[in-house]
Scaffold this motif. Structure first.
Motif, PDB file in Angstrom:
ATOM      1  N   MET A   1       1.374  13.531  24.938  1.00 19.61           N
ATOM      2  CA  MET A   1       0.452  13.412  23.819  1.00 19.61           C
ATOM      3  C   MET A   1       0.276  11.948  23.404  1.00 19.61           C
ATOM      4  N   LYS A   2       1.355  11.155  23.528  1.00 21.91           N
ATOM      5  CA  LYS A   2       1.248   9.744  23.157  1.00 21.91           C
ATOM      6  C   LYS A   2       0.235   9.015  24.023  1.00 21.91           C
ATOM      7  N   LEU A   3       0.196   9.373  25.313  1.00 19.84           N
ATOM      8  CA  LEU A   3      -0.753   8.745  26.225  1.00 19.84           C
ATOM      9  C   LEU A   3      -2.180   9.098  25.823  1.00 19.84           C
ATOM     10  N   THR A   4      -2.412  10.350  25.465  1.00 21.89           N
ATOM     11  CA  THR A   4      -3.731  10.778  25.026  1.00 21.89           C
ATOM     12  C   THR A   4      -4.118  10.081  23.731  1.00 21.89           C
ATOM     13  N   LEU A   5      -3.176   9.946  22.816  1.00 22.72           N
ATOM     14  CA  LEU A   5      -3.422   9.235  21.562  1.00 22.72           C
ATOM     15  C   LEU A   5      -3.840   7.795  21.833  1.00 22.72           C
ATOM     16  N   GLN A   6      -3.158   7.143  22.754  1.00 21.55           N
ATOM     17  CA  GLN A   6      -3.493   5.759  23.097  1.00 21.55           C
ATOM     18  C   GLN A   6      -4.879   5.668  23.734  1.00 21.55           C
ATOM     19  N   LYS A   7      -5.207   6.643  24.566  1.00 21.18           N
ATOM     20  CA  LYS A   7      -6.528   6.655  25.199  1.00 21.18           C
ATOM     21  C   LYS A   7      -7.634   6.846  24.166  1.00 21.18           C
ATOM     22  N   ALA A  61     -11.697  18.969  24.025  1.00 20.58           N
ATOM     23  CA  ALA A  61     -12.418  18.275  22.954  1.00 20.58           C
ATOM     24  C   ALA A  61     -11.681  18.362  21.621  1.00 20.58           C
ATOM     25  N   GLN A  62     -11.061  19.505  21.339  1.00 24.42           N
ATOM     26  CA  GLN A  62     -10.344  19.656  20.071  1.00 24.42           C
ATOM     27  C   GLN A  62      -9.153  18.709  19.995  1.00 24.42           C
ATOM     28  N   THR A  63      -8.505  18.480  21.113  1.00 24.24           N
ATOM     29  CA  THR A  63      -7.377  17.543  21.137  1.00 24.24           C
ATOM     30  C   THR A  63      -7.871  16.130  20.854  1.00 24.24           C
ATOM     31  N   ILE A  64      -8.956  15.750  21.480  1.00 22.40           N
ATOM     32  CA  ILE A  64      -9.518  14.403  21.292  1.00 22.40           C
ATOM     33  C   ILE A  64      -9.900  14.186  19.833  1.00 22.40           C
ATOM     34  N   THR A  65     -10.609  15.147  19.247  1.00 18.54           N
ATOM     35  CA  THR A  65     -11.069  14.964  17.866  1.00 18.54           C
ATOM     36  C   THR A  65      -9.923  15.053  16.858  1.00 18.54           C
ATOM     37  N   ARG A  66      -8.918  15.890  17.155  1.00 22.54           N
ATOM     38  CA  ARG A  66      -7.749  15.970  16.270  1.00 22.54           C
ATOM     39  C   ARG A  66      -7.013  14.627  16.248  1.00 22.54           C
ATOM     40  N   LEU A  67      -6.882  14.006  17.410  1.00 22.08           N
ATOM     41  CA  LEU A  67      -6.202  12.715  17.479  1.00 22.08           C
ATOM     42  C   LEU A  67      -7.028  11.624  16.801  1.00 22.08           C
ATOM     43  N   ARG A  68      -8.357  11.723  16.865  1.00 21.58           N
ATOM     44  CA  ARG A  68      -9.205  10.766  16.157  1.00 21.58           C
ATOM     45  C   ARG A  68      -8.956  10.873  14.661  1.00 21.58           C
ATOM     46  N   ARG A  69      -8.903  12.102  14.158  1.00 21.84           N
ATOM     47  CA  ARG A  69      -8.645  12.289  12.717  1.00 21.84           C
ATOM     48  C   ARG A  69      -7.283  11.726  12.326  1.00 21.84           C
ATOM     49  N   LYS A  70      -6.284  11.965  13.161  1.00 19.18           N
ATOM     50  CA  LYS A  70      -4.933  11.451  12.899  1.00 19.18           C
ATOM     51  C   LYS A  70      -4.943   9.926  12.841  1.00 19.18           C
ATOM     52  N   LEU A  71      -5.576   9.304  13.816  1.00 16.57           N
ATOM     53  CA  LEU A  71      -5.641   7.840  13.836  1.00 16.57           C
ATOM     54  C   LEU A  71      -6.369   7.303  12.605  1.00 16.57           C
TER      55      LEU A  71
END
Length: 109
Positions: A1-7, A61-71
């Protein structure tokens, strides 16, 4: 998940318009992801993209947008122009949804 967050963070910084547009964010993210997988996005046909997405070969897509909100919640540099507007409307939306209703203390005799 950290790698996806960084991406996700990299896409947000590389393409600032994605800070306010989840559809653009996902498209740019998948574009980068396809290149990393050795695929040429310009030569990939739609059915192949659908199959890759369906079988989990592309990030959801939900993972990408969830991580955007977190950031955006944690770090101001990832917030777009619309972030402050959305935050300002937050209380009104909560009220409209009934979250601001005051609970009454009910005692039984």
């Amino acid at each position: 998940m950290k790698l996806t967050l960084q991406k996700v963070a990299n896409v947000l910084l590389k393409y600032p318009s994605t800070k306010d547009d989840d559809k653009q964010l996902c498209v740019y993210y998948w574009h980068e992801e396809l290149i990393e997988a050795g695929k040429d996005p310009s030569k990939l046909d739609v059915p192949d993209f659908f199959l890759m997405y369906t079988y989990g070969l592309l990030t959801d897509a939900q993972t990408i947008t969830r991580l955007r909100r977190k950031l955006q919640m944690e770090r101001p540099q990832f917030r777009g122009k619309k972030w402050a507007e959305k935050q300002a409307k937050q209380e009104k939306v909560k009220e409209d949804l009934g979250y601001a209703v005051v609970k009454r203390d009910i005692t039984f005799k």
